[in-house]
Design an enzyme around this catalytic site. Structure first.
Site, PDB file in Angstrom:
ATOM      1  CE  LYS A 256      -4.392   1.301   2.070  1.00  0.00           C
ATOM      2  NZ  LYS A 256      -5.507   0.772   2.887  1.00  0.00           N
ATOM      3  CD  GLU A 341     -18.688  -1.991   9.043  1.00  0.00           C
ATOM      4  OE1 GLU A 341     -18.824  -3.045   8.420  1.00  0.00           O
ATOM      5  OE2 GLU A 341     -17.872  -1.110   8.712  1.00  0.00           O
ATOM      6  NE  ARG A 369     -22.404  -4.099   4.213  1.00  0.00           N
ATOM      7  CZ  ARG A 369     -21.169  -4.186   3.680  1.00  0.00           C
ATOM      8  NH1 ARG A 369     -20.116  -4.367   4.466  1.00  0.00           N
ATOM      9  NH2 ARG A 369     -21.004  -4.060   2.359  1.00  0.00           N
TER      10      ARG A 369
END
Ligand SMILES: Cc1ncc(C[n+]2csc(CCOP(=O)(O)OP(=O)(O)O)c2C)c(N)n1
Ligand SMILES: CC(=O)[C@@H](O)[C@H](O)COP(=O)(O)O
Ligand SMILES: [Mg+2]
Length: 624
Positions: A256, A341, A369
Site C-alpha cells: 500500500k 460491522e 450494515r
C-alpha cells in the site's frame, strides 16, 4: 501494430480505453506508464483529497488486468472502489482525472455514468464477490459463458462476512468463470486483523503449518500465489492461468503506497485517505480547528479513566473514528474486529451481556450494515451499549454511498433505542456521557465530519429541549437537530427581519422526543424541523407524529436530505442544493405564513430566566 513509445502509448491511453494499446506495450513502456500513472495520481490527490495508498498499490495489478482481460466484455469488479483510479486512467479518463471528486468531475469511486468499464459504485466493503457470483450465474443462464468475471478484493474487505457468504457459493460452482483477485497488502487503514490476516501472512511468508492458500483450497477453490503484485509479467502469467481454471483465488501481494516513500513510510495508514498534502514532502496540510472526531476521541480517553467497564470497538477504522487514543491508553479494552460491522455490533452485545459497557464507533453510512444486530441483538435484549456515528449527515465528496443520511430514519423503529444529536463539543461530551450511563438499552450519538463549531449555549431548558433563542411573537418554532442549531438561529434572525417571531430549540435527544415539544408547538403557528439526515422517516416526521398524537394541529415543515443518491460535491454546495440552509427555511416559513391565519397564545414565560422579549418592546407583527 508497431509498439508505441511510452509517451505515445500514454497519449493513446489518455484518449481511449485501449486494452489493445496496452497489450502492444513492451516491458519498459509499461514501467514508464506505471510511473506516469503514479505521478498523476500523486499530483491530483494531493490537491483534491481522496485515496492514495490503495491506488498506488494497484497500478501494476490494474495494468495486468487490462492486458489479460478485455473490459468491459470481461467484467472487472473492484471491492469498495476506493482503488479504481488506475482503472479510470486506463479506461479513457486520463484527461479528466484532474477533476477527481470535484462537483461534475470524476467520482472518487467507480461510476457507471462515467464509463461502461465501471460496475460497483457502493463504496461499502466486502460486496464484490456477491456481485461476481451473481454476474457469473447470469452469464451462465444467458449463454455468455465466455465472459470472464474478475473480482478484486482487498485483504481488509475479505474480513467482511458478506465476502465469505459469497465465497461459499462461488466455491460450489465449479463450472462458473469467477476469478477472485485477492489484493493482499496486509492492511485496511491499519494492519488487517484476525485469523484470515494471519493465514494470509503465513501464505505470503511461507511460514505456518498449512500450505499457502489452504484456507481457500479447503473450500474447493483454486489458489494461485502468492504473486508479486508489482511484477506485471508474473501477474499476467497467474491471471492467464486463472482464466483457464474454475473458480480461483489469485493471491496478489502488493504494498500500500508503493512507489511513494512518504506513503510507504506511513505506518499508521499508508496514506489511505491523506487529505491534502505537499506531494514533494508528503507533509499533510494541517486541518483547521478541532474535529468532531477529535472531541469524541479525547472524551473517550477521559471516560475510560473513570469507567473501567467501558470498552471500545471499531470495524477496522481505529484512526478515522477517533479511537486511537483510547486504544493507546487502554489497549486491552479496545477491539478492532476488521471490516465487520455486523460482528462488531454482535460482539458489543456479548460484551454488554458480560457486564461491560461497549462503545462502538462507526461511520453513519456503515451502520446500515448492522441494523439487524442493533435491533435484534442489542435493543431486543435491552443491552446497554452506545453506537457512535461519525460522518453523520452530508459528507459530500465521497459521493452518494458515504453520506450519513439514513440512520435517523431507520433507527426510528428500534424499540427502546435512544438517539442523541449534539450541536457542539460541549453537548457531544455531555450526551456521550449520558448515553454511556443509560444501562437498559442501546444509545446512539451522531455527529458530522469535519471541524466542530464553537459551543452554542442555551438560554433555557424545557424538559430535554434546549431553548437556543426566543424572539418576538410565537410565530415559528424551529426544531434544529444537532449542528443545524446554528442554521436554526440564523433562520430565526431572518424571520425576525420579516417581522416574524421564532423560538429555536435543540432537542438534543431526537429519539424519543420530549413530549414538551408538542406543548411548545401548540403555541406557535408553524413548526420547522431541520435535520442533517433523510427527510423520509426522519426526525421531522417523528415531530409531526408527536404533534398528531397530542392533537396539536400546528403545521410542520421538514427540512432534510431527500431520499435520493446525491452526486458527489462539497457539503456546503449540497446543503444549498437540497435547501437545508437558513435562507431556504426562512423563506419557506415566510411564504407559508403569508398564506395563513392569525397568531396563537403567548410563549410560556418560564424559559429558565427572563424571556428575552421582556426587555424589549417587540411588536406583535403579522407578516403582511
Ligand atoms: C462496510 C465498510 N466499512 C468500512 C469502510 C471504510 N473503508 C474504506 S476502505 C477500507 C479499508 C479497505 O482495506 P482493503 O480492502 O484491504 O483495501 P486496501 O485499501 O488495502 O487496498 C475501509 C475500512 C467501508 N468502505 N465499508
Ligand atoms: C472508502 C471509505 O470508506 C473511506 O475511506 C472514505 O474515504 C471516507 O473517509 P473520510 O471521511 O475519513 O475521508
Ligand atoms: Mg488491504
Amino acid at each position: 501494430m508497431t509498439p508505441p513509445t511510452a509517451v505515445s502509448a500514454v497519449n493513446l491511453l489518455r484518449t481511449a480505453s485501449e486494452s489493445r494499446a496496452l497489450r502492444a506495450m513492451t516491458a519498459p513502456q509499461l514501467a514508464a506508464l506505471a510511473q506516469e500513472m503514479r505521478d498523476l495520481m500523486l499530483d491530483v490527490v494531493a490537491r483534491t483529497g481522496g485515496h492514495l495508498g490503495s491506488n498506488l498499490g494497484v497500478v501494476e495489478l490494474t495494468i495486468a488486468l487490462h492486458r489479460v482481460y478485455t473490459s468491459p466484455y470481461d467484467r472487472l469488479l473492484f471491492d469498495t472502489g476506493h482503488q479504481v483510479y488506475p482503472h479510470k486512467l486506463l479506461t479513457g479518463r486520463w484527461n479528466r482525472f484532474a477533476e477527481l471528486r470535484k462537483s461534475g468531475g470524476l467520482s472518487g469511486y467507480a461510476s457507471q455514468a462515467e464509463s461502461e468499464h465501471d460496475v460497483i459504485e457502493n463504496s461499502h466493503a466486502s460486496t464484490v464477490l456477491s456481485y461476481a457470483d451473481g454476474l457469473a450465474k447470469a452469464y451462465r443462464l444467458t449463454g455468455q459463458d465466455d465472459r470472464q468475471v474478475v473480482a478484486v478484493i482487498g485483504d481488509g474487505a475479505l474480513t467482511g462476512g458478506m465476502a465469505w457468504e459469497a465465497l461459499n457459493n462461488i466455491a460450489a460452482a465449479k463450472d462458473r468463470r469467477v476469478t477472485v483477485v485477492l489484493n493482499d497488502n496486509g492492511r485496511s487503514y491499519s494492519p488487517t486483523i484476525g485469523g484470515i490476516a494471519e493465514h494470509l501472512a503465513a501464505s505470503r511468508e511461507g511460514t505456518g503449518e498449512q500450505p499457502p492458500g489452504e484456507l481457500f483450497r479447503s473450500l474447493g477453490l483454486g489458489y494461485l500465489g502468492p504473486v508479486d503484485g508489482h511484477d506485471i509479467t508474473a501477474l499476467e502469467a497467474a491471471l492467464t492461468e486463472a482464466r483457464t481454471l474454475g473458480p480461483t483465488v489469485v493471491h496478489v501481494v502488493t504494498r500500500k503506497g508503493f512507489g511513494y516513500p512518504p506513503a510507504e513510510a506511513d505506518d499508521d495508514e499508508k496514506f489511505h485517505a491523506p487529505g491534502l498534502f505537499d506531494p514533494a514532502t508528503g507533509r499533510k496540510l494541517p486541518s483547521t480547528g478541532t474535529s468532531w472526531t477529535g472531541v469524541f476521541g479525547k472524551e473517550m480517553v477521559r471516560i475510560g479513566a473513570e469507567r473501567p467497564d467501558v470498552v471500545a470497538l471499531t470495524a477496522a477504522m481505529m484512526g478515522p473514528t477517533g479511537l486511537a487514543g483510547f486504544c493507546d491508553a487502554y489497549p486491552e479494552r479496545t477491539f478492532d474486529v476488521g471490516i465487520a460491522e455486523q460482528h462488531a455490533m454482535g460482539s458489543a452485545a456479548g460484551l454488554a451481556l458480560g457486564g461491560l459497557r461497549p462503545v462502538l464507533a462507526v461511520y453513519a453510512t456503515f451502520l446500515n450494515r448492522a441494523f439487524d444486530q442493533l435491533l435484534m441483538d442489542a435493543a431486543l435484549h435491552r443491552l446497554g451499549l452506545t453506537v457512535v456515528l461519525d460522518r453523520a449527515g452530508v459528507t459530500g465528496d465521497d459521493g452518494p454511498s458515504h453520506n450519513g443520511m439514513w440512520d435517523l430514519s431507520i433507527l426510528q423503529v428500534v424499540p427502546g433505542l435512544r438517539i442523541a444529536a449534539p450541536r457542539d463539543a460541549a453537548r457531544l461530551r455531555s450526551l456521550l456521557r449520558a448515553g454511556i450511563d443509560i444501562p437498559d438499552g442501546p444509545t446512539v450519538v451522531r455527529f458530522p465530519k469535519g471541524a466542530v463549531p464553537e459551543d452554542l449555549p442555551a438560554i433555557g431548558r424545557i424538559g430535554e429541549l434546549d431553548v437556543l433563542s426566543a424572539t418576538g411573537a410565537q410565530d415559528v418554532l424551529v426544531v434544529a437537530v444537532g449542528p443545524l442549531a446554528r442554521a436554526g438561529i440564523e433562520t430565526a434572525a431572518l424571520l425576525r427581519a420579516q417581522g416574524l417571531g421564532a423560538t429555536v430549540v435543540d432537542p438534543r435527544w431526537v429519539k424519543p422526543l420530549d413530549p414538551a415539544l408538542a406543548a411548545l408547538a401548540r403555541r406557535h403557528r408553524l413548526v420547522l424541523v431541520a435535520e442533517d439526515s433523510c427527510r423520509s422517516g426522519g426526525v421531522g416526521d417523528a415531530v409531526a407524529r408527536l404533534l398528531r398524537d397530542a392533537d396539536v394541529d400546528t403545521p410542520v415543515r421538514t427540512f432534510g436530505i431527500p431520499a435520493a443518491f446525491l452526486e458527489h460535491a462539497g457539503r456546503a454546495q449540497i446543503l444549498d442544493e437540497i435547501g437545508l440552509t437558513s435562507r431556504h427555511m426562512a423563506r419557506s416559513a415566510t411564504e407559508f405564513l403569508a398564506r395563513r391565519s392569525p397568531m396563537r397564545w403567548p410563549l410560556p414565560v418560564s424559559l429558565g430566566g427572563p424571556h428575552p422579549l421582556s426587555s424589549t418592546t417587540a411588536t406583535r407583527e403579522t407578516a403582511s
